[in-house]
Design an enzyme around this catalytic site. Structure first.
Site, PDB file in Angstrom:
ATOM      1  N   ASP B  16     105.539 115.818 -15.215  1.00  0.00           N
ATOM      2  CA  ASP B  16     105.611 114.374 -15.001  1.00  0.00           C
ATOM      3  C   ASP B  16     104.840 113.598 -16.050  1.00  0.00           C
ATOM      4  OD1 ASP B  16     106.887 115.306 -12.769  1.00  0.00           O
ATOM      5  OD2 ASP B  16     105.672 114.173 -11.336  1.00  0.00           O
ATOM      6  N   ARG B  96      88.967 110.087  -8.077  1.00  0.00           N
ATOM      7  CA  ARG B  96      89.604 109.034  -8.857  1.00  0.00           C
ATOM      8  C   ARG B  96      88.637 108.146  -9.621  1.00  0.00           C
ATOM      9  NH1 ARG B  96      93.601 112.150  -9.217  1.00  0.00           N
ATOM     10  NH2 ARG B  96      95.143 112.088  -7.535  1.00  0.00           N
ATOM     11  N   ASP B 125      96.573 106.512  -4.795  1.00  0.00           N
ATOM     12  CA  ASP B 125      95.920 106.851  -6.054  1.00  0.00           C
ATOM     13  C   ASP B 125      96.106 105.783  -7.118  1.00  0.00           C
ATOM     14  OD1 ASP B 125      94.681 109.153  -5.253  1.00  0.00           O
ATOM     15  OD2 ASP B 125      96.471 110.358  -5.540  1.00  0.00           O
ATOM     16  N   SER B 180     103.999 117.896  -2.710  1.00  0.00           N
ATOM     17  CA  SER B 180     103.233 117.156  -3.689  1.00  0.00           C
ATOM     18  C   SER B 180     101.780 117.549  -3.491  1.00  0.00           C
ATOM     19  CB  SER B 180     103.448 115.660  -3.449  1.00  0.00           C
ATOM     20  OG  SER B 180     102.535 114.921  -4.208  1.00  0.00           O
TER      21      SER B 180
END
Lengths: 406, 406, 406, 406
Positions: B16, B96, B125, B180
């Site tokens: 991706d 994050r 996210d 995922s």
């Protein structure tokens, strides 16, 4: 010493409260009414009648309060996912307000002017009994023998028994446990003995309701719990009364080694104490309730419940069930439970109670929105940019003005 | 379309984000800087270099951030006993802010005017990356390809690869998982696939870091964790760096089937989603931290921490690590940890992490006060009467004035 | 009755505490050390020396604590915009921890094993003094004569004076006020007298520090307050020490009829009481501090402060200044004050203190964003749609599933 | 551009919303339904009919919602003593949910598929209107012209009017005010103009509902407010409907210069803005409600209300009236108001609303306990020692273990 005429005593039928019967009669020259309740402690309550009679008690109350206990106290508490200090499920705390209420109701019925209990002067239970009593009957006299007498050791108690011809088999436990225990349908607690060293591991033979995880079955047990408005109403599809639910879950949990807890907690009277607890059914219920809420509660009400929960737990732990603040919190909690209905599937295995599925006709989970696949139109990903931009605005302005960010 | 000159991309080396490199170069006609970090996701990061070079990237940042990640993000968060919605240990959320900070620092170093990431427009996210970026560099441009492009299916992505000659083995997972996933030293998360039905149990072969409780050893493992000021500094007496601690606990926890979680959670963007998480070390750390605090924290600061925790968890979950409110809460939390030192002993067995002992030179547990034996003089049981009487006063006055108590 | 050798008494020089000196000497056969502090109560403290000497006291401490009082207690409290029960500025509460600390420090210096105070057994002050004392010196003996003796009426006190030859002009107030009063730089409080009927309006001649709004000047007074890190450092551009600031604001406020308050409050000991307070400077400070924060604090930290404030106020009111929970809250509050600098302009007029302007180099107010005129580019109105859409998502999903909305 | 068939517009009859009628008709080629409500803004609403007709509107809704507004929105909000950011009484915020509800109800009645409003893209009102609309009708289309069109200046609007032959006297204010204003029974707000400089004092001629304190009568006005269950039901003994109460208090307050406020506030969309507000009646109501609660609420429920209030205020300010979290908070608040009945006496004088007396048959104030005179037996001062000792225990233990206390 006294203008007490009649006192209602929370009477277990055991040695300590039998001594209290006699001590009250002697010290206060008053009539004693005994009140013994089955709240699921796992011992017969009926034998308390003969013991009380033998001590000269004329008014003897023996009641099965199991259904009321779970329906009106345990269930409302679990609606809040209540835990004290991150761990404790409040098994002892939640039984006290019911006992306090019945003591006062019996006092009113029998014309008693005082109540009495067998809790010590160092623990939380004295507080819980007495706050409840004062809240329900503000002029009541409370007699707490452990704070008054000097029988503050096992030896002195035994001597008192001998002197007053109280049969020692009044002790309900054949072999005296080294632990101070308390039991009801929600849990058993253990304190004292080798637990007084918080580094020492609890001994395996202390635990009474659960097998050890090591001794539990090699195969997991699955169970389905049906909720209506926040309360469990059926297990594996079979409708049950509240106390039957808890009895069943205690059995399932205990068989699978679930619900043992070993903590140091902060008492309301200001000291730390180490306690071990067995709460097999409650441990399952807490997890399951969170799971059904995860599907049916709105995010913000769920978060608000989480913010209020520690306060609610403290209120119950400290003995303020019969207070305006508890009612206020309960009103908020109950308001959220109207749609908390559905089914939770749990896996029980060697000490763990794990949620493995949940479903509800009230579900707010929307697969079509949450999916990672192409948009079905319900959610426009481009909205996220504006959402983030405006949520970031205050941070950007501050950073733009040179505010430090770490 | 663009006045972007250079963009720093959070680059995994996978399919991706490799597509994103190319797409950014084409769509924005800009230079792409890649940033790949080892935060313990369990995959080599060095191969990302060759891949980025193959895509024409000139400035390539590959960094080992494991120690910083645990020391400056995971550890501070665990000081608060942080859990989101009663269950989730925030494994994704906490990584994050570190990524966001490095993206911005690299943007500043390389003179980039934009950052980019591979998070979708439906998840948390994107919010976490972008709030962090805006807080640290208010004028930065953020490019979120998943919100812009139309490559919103696997098929379209593959077609784009073929068209642009991006080698498909850029996909880092040999066999494409139906889930995922996101991993770092604290956890792996799983979403999508059959998990989109919250009633469906997760399949055993989904889990990657832990054996199933059923497959875990028949003998428990005991482990001792040494705390200093709220953080673990040694395991079984052996001093370790923060990330070594977490690696060790992940191994111990995973081997004993600990740390699996299956929940429905509320995303900040407004939807519910179902996720599974493996957090072996974190699960042990949460329990252990509460245990060392139980001995060393004052009651009222412990309770206040519990009341603030849900807010703190929400702040982190929603992506506001780099915010004044997080710093404010952290200041309160850290203030309490000065005396949170000592040792906790845990038993790990087939899915359960149980505290069995705790000790500390900072202990506030006082055996001589808590004991059930005769008073040593430190505590006068008679004080309890006044304590209860005055605490009951407001309730008694209200009851005396006829206020209803139920 | 006693193994007390030496006791440090909080001594005002007035009648009551003079009786206490004698009573302590007699009852405990111990040495009495007096401690008299100027905390801005508006009476000379030096005369207490001769009075104490006349009573046979050998160790006499007389101290000017005004600067320390405002700097280390009043100022930190005002950083939190602290109000108890929506109205009360905690003028009495905030002085007690300082007195308690000095009592203990003097006890340590003089080798005293006890402290004593003149607060009654029904109020909050006994709690505040004693919690502070115990927190700072856990083994200290506390003697609270009003809880022990039977001199519980004015007549008995006078009789005791006569009997022990204590000069009655030790009473510091010429004409005995019908009110129980307490004063320091932050306020005067009034209780008792006709105030015991909460329907009765306070009499005009009760108030001591402020003119009535009716009697205040016809022209408003404007004043500019300069803040640095949450504290006032200058008035009308003139730098001042903390206690000079408060003295000046008391003068300005009092002259303009500002700061009178008449409330019923809930005491920590469980009863309601009616009190009147004059807090001229504090009333101005509260308003002004909110104004400077409105410009310089981030929204979320401001809101979090507001949520924590009632707890912080309660902690101080109840006497827990010297506690871990107060330090924890203070750490959070102080963390937010780093940028709370600037100038506030107030209008004082016949009872009202109104903010009419505020400015700051740390201002987060951005005229270019907030303006109603055309966008300058800093804010894209179209972002609002996504912001609203995602914030509404949970509500829309719930409504779509048929959840009732009222 | 559109599949909108019919849109319900919140129509004031003024210039801006008249332009919106025309713009909607043109841009969306749809039918426009106008909805004009009297919520006490002080302007005739009936003239809006002819104006709407002139614009070709066929379905015209004109309603007097004053009673409903105060009874169902203002009163419930005041039960919580609601203030946003310590100052703002939420006058604008509280009117929006009612407008949103009527917009949606009219959409349902008229078969409209969209609603529209005249709020800008920078403010809170767009959020409040739209969150309400989405919560009540999740599939509704919302059209916010100010976020879509390019008529973003007075000049462009006037040009549009000329071009489309919209009579300019549609502007309801003869002389165009430099301020952006909003009014309803609870308040008028002012933004813009010279207020955009937060250092600039508001000009005297800006204010509309109140005389200046300087111009108010030299004699105070006294007023008695009768409460039942938290709401005012009579003034000076005369029973009134909710909106009559507020009208009367606005008159009394305005005549005495009460209720002016000048603040910088934090908008939900992320910026700070400066606003002035006139809330004469609300300012009186807030003070009075606290006073009646001070007599009738239990301490702990009062404190819990104070802790929840900032959250409740934020929920309303941000536009979440129609949300589960608001209902949850309201349930808690309303639970406490059952006994909040009695009379409050206020003194109004030149800008100040002061409580001077309060009485209630539900009073929890007990003169016999609070008195400074000899004990009547209801309260034993000796209980205070135990109360303090046990409350101090945790502090003493910590100090005894060497914990630092400052």
């Amino acid at each position: 010493m006294s203008d007490v005429k009649k006192v209602v005593l929370a009477y277990s039928g055991g040695l300590d409260t039998s001594v209290i019967v006699k001590w009250l009669q002697e010290t206060y020259d008053c009539e004693v009414v005994t009140f013994t309740a089955d709240i699921g402690q796992g011992e017969e309550v009926e034998p308390a009648r003969a013991k009380a009679q033998a001590l000269g008690v004329k008014e003897i109350y023996i009641e099965d309060l199991r259904e009321e206990f779970v329906r009106d106290y345990v269930y409302p508490m679990f609606r809040a996912n209540t835990i004290y200090e991150g761990e404790y499920l409040l098994g002892t705390s939640i039984a006290r307000p019911l006992i306090a209420r019945r003591l006062i109701e019996i006092a009113n019925q029998t014309g008693a002017d005082a109540i009495s209990h067998g809790a010590t002067g160092k623990g939380n239970d004295q507080v819980r009994f007495e706050l409840g009593a004062y809240a329900l009957k503000p002029g009541v006299k409370v007699i707490a023998p452990w704070r008054e007498w000097d029988l503050n050791s096992r030896e002195k108690l035994m001597a008192y028994c001998e002197q007053h011809q109280i049969p020692v088999d009044f002790s309900t436990k054949k072999k005296k446990s080294p632990y101070s225990m308390d039991a009801n349908l929600l849990h058993i607690s253990y304190e004292g003995g080798n637990l007084e060293d918080p580094w020492a591991e609890a001994e395996e033979d202390m635990w009474r309701w659960s097998v050890s995880p090591e001794a539990a079955p090699e195969q997991p047990t699955y169970v389905e719990l049906t909720y209506e408005k926040g309360d469990i109403v059926a297990i594996d599809g079979q409708a049950m009364k509240p106390h039957e639910v808890l009895e069943k879950l205690n059995k399932l949990g205990g068989d699978n080694g679930i619900g043992r807890l070993d903590i140091v907690e902060n008492r309301y009277v200001g000291m730390k104490s180490r306690g071990c607890y067995e709460t097999p059914g409650g441990t399952i219920m807490l997890r399951a309730h969170r799971a059904i809420e995860s599907l049916t509660l709105d995010r913000e009400e769920a978060h608000l419940k989480d913010e209020l929960m520690p306060k609610y737990a403290e209120v119950i732990y400290n003995g303020y069930w019969w207070s305006p603040e508890r009612r206020m919190l309960q009103a908020a909690i109950d308001e959220t439970q109207k749609s908390v209905s559905g089914v939770v599937r749990m896996k029980l295995y060697k000490g763990s109670a794990t949620v493995v599925g949940r479903k509800s006709e009230q579900s707010l989970f929307d697969e079509s929105i949450a999916t990672f696949e192409d948009d079905a139109g319900a959610y426009d990903q481009k909205d996220a940019e504006g959402f983030i931009k405006l949520n970031a605005l205050r941070l950007r302005i501050a950073a733009g003005k040179g505010r430090k960010q770490d």
